[in-house]
Motif scaffolding. Sequence first.
Motif, mmCIF file in Angstrom:
data_model
loop_
_atom_site.group_PDB
_atom_site.id
_atom_site.type_symbol
_atom_site.label_atom_id
_atom_site.label_comp_id
_atom_site.label_asym_id
_atom_site.label_seq_id
_atom_site.Cartn_x
_atom_site.Cartn_y
_atom_site.Cartn_z
ATOM 1 N N HIS A 160 0.915 -1.299 -0.046
ATOM 2 C CA HIS A 160 0.052 0.077 0.050
ATOM 3 C C HIS A 160 0.976 1.254 0.162
ATOM 4 C CE1 HIS A 160 -4.111 -1.552 0.280
ATOM 5 N NE2 HIS A 160 -3.569 -2.579 0.980
ATOM 6 N N ARG A 161 2.003 1.335 0.831
ATOM 7 C CA ARG A 161 2.804 2.589 0.750
ATOM 8 C C ARG A 161 3.345 2.759 -0.619
ATOM 9 N NH1 ARG A 161 5.716 4.194 5.017
ATOM 10 N NH2 ARG A 161 5.219 2.563 6.213
ATOM 11 N N THR A 162 3.882 1.576 -1.242
ATOM 12 C CA THR A 162 4.480 1.655 -2.659
ATOM 13 C C THR A 162 3.353 2.549 -3.611
ATOM 14 O OG1 THR A 162 6.052 -0.053 -2.311
ATOM 15 C CG2 THR A 162 5.620 0.488 -4.485
ATOM 16 N N LEU A 163 1.934 1.848 -3.600
ATOM 17 C CA LEU A 163 1.069 2.232 -4.463
ATOM 18 C C LEU A 163 0.703 3.598 -3.962
ATOM 19 C CD1 LEU A 163 -1.237 1.454 -6.237
ATOM 20 C CD2 LEU A 163 -2.466 0.884 -4.649
ATOM 21 N N ILE A 164 0.597 4.147 -3.060
ATOM 22 C CA ILE A 164 0.339 5.344 -2.543
ATOM 23 C C ILE A 164 1.470 6.274 -3.099
ATOM 24 C CG2 ILE A 164 0.003 7.028 -0.781
ATOM 25 C CD1 ILE A 164 -1.240 4.732 0.927
ATOM 26 N N LEU A 165 2.630 5.866 -3.054
ATOM 27 C CA LEU A 165 3.675 6.806 -3.451
ATOM 28 C C LEU A 165 3.724 6.837 -5.053
ATOM 29 C CD1 LEU A 165 6.537 5.958 -1.137
ATOM 30 C CD2 LEU A 165 5.233 8.020 -1.225
ATOM 31 N N GLU A 166 3.372 5.777 -5.545
ATOM 32 C CA GLU A 166 3.340 5.857 -7.133
ATOM 33 C C GLU A 166 2.336 6.484 -7.484
ATOM 34 O OE1 GLU A 166 3.190 2.774 -10.900
ATOM 35 O OE2 GLU A 166 3.105 1.781 -8.832
ATOM 36 N N GLU A 167 1.019 6.585 -6.944
ATOM 37 C CA GLU A 167 -0.263 7.395 -7.474
ATOM 38 C C GLU A 167 0.230 8.839 -7.288
ATOM 39 O OE1 GLU A 167 -4.245 5.019 -7.205
ATOM 40 O OE2 GLU A 167 -3.612 6.013 -5.356
ATOM 41 N N THR A 168 0.906 9.417 -6.286
ATOM 42 C CA THR A 168 1.121 10.585 -5.808
ATOM 43 C C THR A 168 2.285 11.111 -7.029
ATOM 44 O OG1 THR A 168 0.673 10.503 -3.545
ATOM 45 C CG2 THR A 168 1.712 12.198 -4.093
ATOM 46 N N LYS A 169 2.991 10.111 -7.324
ATOM 47 C CA LYS A 169 4.043 10.731 -8.316
ATOM 48 C C LYS A 169 3.472 10.776 -9.643
ATOM 49 C CE LYS A 169 8.633 9.058 -10.208
ATOM 50 N NZ LYS A 169 9.585 7.839 -10.190
ATOM 51 N N ARG A 170 2.551 9.873 -10.006
ATOM 52 C CA ARG A 170 2.017 9.963 -11.483
ATOM 53 C C ARG A 170 1.238 11.510 -11.299
ATOM 54 N NH1 ARG A 170 -2.120 6.630 -13.281
ATOM 55 N NH2 ARG A 170 -1.289 6.292 -15.176
ATOM 56 N N VAL A 171 0.395 11.759 -10.289
ATOM 57 C CA VAL A 171 -0.257 13.029 -10.358
ATOM 58 C C VAL A 171 -0.738 13.362 -8.749
ATOM 59 C CG1 VAL A 171 -2.437 14.442 -10.965
ATOM 60 C CG2 VAL A 171 -1.039 13.217 -12.591
ATOM 61 N N TYR A 172 -0.404 14.651 -8.388
ATOM 62 C CA TYR A 172 -1.174 14.886 -7.192
ATOM 63 C C TYR A 172 -2.242 15.793 -7.193
ATOM 64 C CZ TYR A 172 -1.543 16.741 -2.327
ATOM 65 O OH TYR A 172 -1.844 16.895 -1.148
ATOM 66 N N ASP A 173 -3.472 15.645 -7.090
ATOM 67 C CA ASP A 173 -4.489 16.649 -7.175
ATOM 68 C C ASP A 173 -5.682 16.157 -6.046
ATOM 69 O OD1 ASP A 173 -6.643 18.227 -7.804
ATOM 70 O OD2 ASP A 173 -7.037 17.306 -9.676
ATOM 71 N N PRO A 174 -5.314 16.749 -4.920
ATOM 72 C CA PRO A 174 -6.346 16.346 -3.886
ATOM 73 C C PRO A 174 -7.840 16.985 -3.976
ATOM 74 C CG PRO A 174 -4.777 18.008 -3.127
ATOM 75 C CD PRO A 174 -4.259 17.549 -4.462
ATOM 76 N N SER A 175 -8.103 17.712 -4.850
ATOM 77 C CA SER A 175 -9.286 18.389 -5.098
ATOM 78 C C SER A 175 -10.251 17.658 -5.914
ATOM 79 C CB SER A 175 -9.146 19.817 -5.689
ATOM 80 O OG SER A 175 -8.530 19.796 -6.924
ATOM 81 N N SER A 176 -9.471 16.510 -6.661
ATOM 82 C CA SER A 176 -10.241 15.756 -7.612
ATOM 83 C C SER A 176 -11.359 14.742 -6.941
ATOM 84 C CB SER A 176 -9.502 14.845 -8.760
ATOM 85 O OG SER A 176 -8.383 14.023 -7.746
ATOM 86 N N VAL A 177 -10.838 14.433 -5.803
ATOM 87 C CA VAL A 177 -11.932 13.239 -4.839
ATOM 88 C C VAL A 177 -13.112 14.072 -4.789
ATOM 89 C CG1 VAL A 177 -12.229 12.128 -2.808
ATOM 90 C CG2 VAL A 177 -9.951 12.247 -3.974
ATOM 91 N N GLY A 178 -13.070 15.454 -4.255
ATOM 92 C CA GLY A 178 -14.479 16.039 -4.031
ATOM 93 C C GLY A 178 -15.359 16.158 -5.264
#
Length: 297
Positions: free
Chosen positions: A198-216
Motif C-alpha cells: 500500500h505504501r508503494t502504491l500510494i507513492l506511485e499514485e502521488t508521483k503520477r499526479v497529485y490533485d487532492p481536489s479531484s476526490v471532491g
Amino acid sequence: MITFNVNGINLSCDSFGDNHADTVLLLAGLGTQMIRWPVLFCERLVAKGYRVIRFDNRDAGCSSHFTDHPAPDFAALAASHSAGQRPNVPYTLFDMANDAMGLLDALGIPRAHLVGRSMGGMIAQIAASEYPQRVLSLTSIMSSTGNPNLPSASPEVMAMLTKPAPDPRRDEAGFLAHKLAFARRIASPGYPFDEEYHRTLILEETKRVYDPSSVGRQMGAIVAAGDLRPLLAKITVPSLIVHGADDALIPAACGRDTASSIQDSTFMLIDGMGHDLPPSLFETVVDGIDRVARPSD
C-alpha cells in the motif's frame, strides 16, 4: 501508456493481452488511478483469454483534470444528497460512462465486458443500462445503486475519507500515515494487510499526479447521478455483483441492493472482504468475471 482525446478531454490507458481477444474494460474507483488494478490481476484475466484495458478516469491519474473547478464542499454534498437535490458539479457519472464508451471507440473496440470497482461499478452500471449494444457483461464490485435509503459508512470512516491529508510535498511521512490509516481501516479484515504494498502504491499514485481536489469533484459526480435503480432495471446483459461482507465504506447491503435491482444478476458475497481487493481474492474474482462473461461455456 497511451492517451486519447475523448469527449474533449484526454484519457490515459494501457492494454494487456491479445488485441484481437474479447476485451475487459476495468473502471477505477473514487479518487484512485488505473494502477489500483494491479498488473497481476490484469495478467490473470489475460490468462483466461481476454484483452484487458485499464484507464484513468477523468480527474484522476494522467487523464485530464478539472482544476478550474473547485472541489465541492463535503458538507454541502451531504446536504444535497439528503435533500434529494442535484449539486452544481462540473460532470456526473453519466459523463464518465460516456468517457468509457468513447475510449472503446478510440481503441476500435465495438463491445466489451465492463468491470468496475466502487465508483467504477456505478459507472459500469450506467454504461450497461445506457449502451446495451456496447456491453457484453457487467461485473460490479464493492459498489452501490445510489439508493438514498441504504446504510452508509460510519461517521468515523466518513471523517477519515473526507479529512484533508497533509501535503506530500511538505510532509511525506504525515501524508503516508494518513493514507495508510484509511487504507488499513477499509481493508479486508479476513486477509493480511500488506503495508509495504500500500505504501508503494500510494507513492506511485502521488508521483503520477497529485490533485487532492479531484476526490471532491468525483464525489460530486456520484451525488449528482442520484438513484440508479430505474436504470439498473433496464440492464439485460449477464451481470455479477461482488461485495465484501465486511466492507466498512460501502456496506454489504449496497451490493445486495444492486443485485436485486438487476434482473437475473448473480450476487457473490465474500466473507472477510472489505473495501479492497487483496491478492488472495484475485483468482476468486477473476473466475467470477470469466463465468459471467462466458455463461454458456
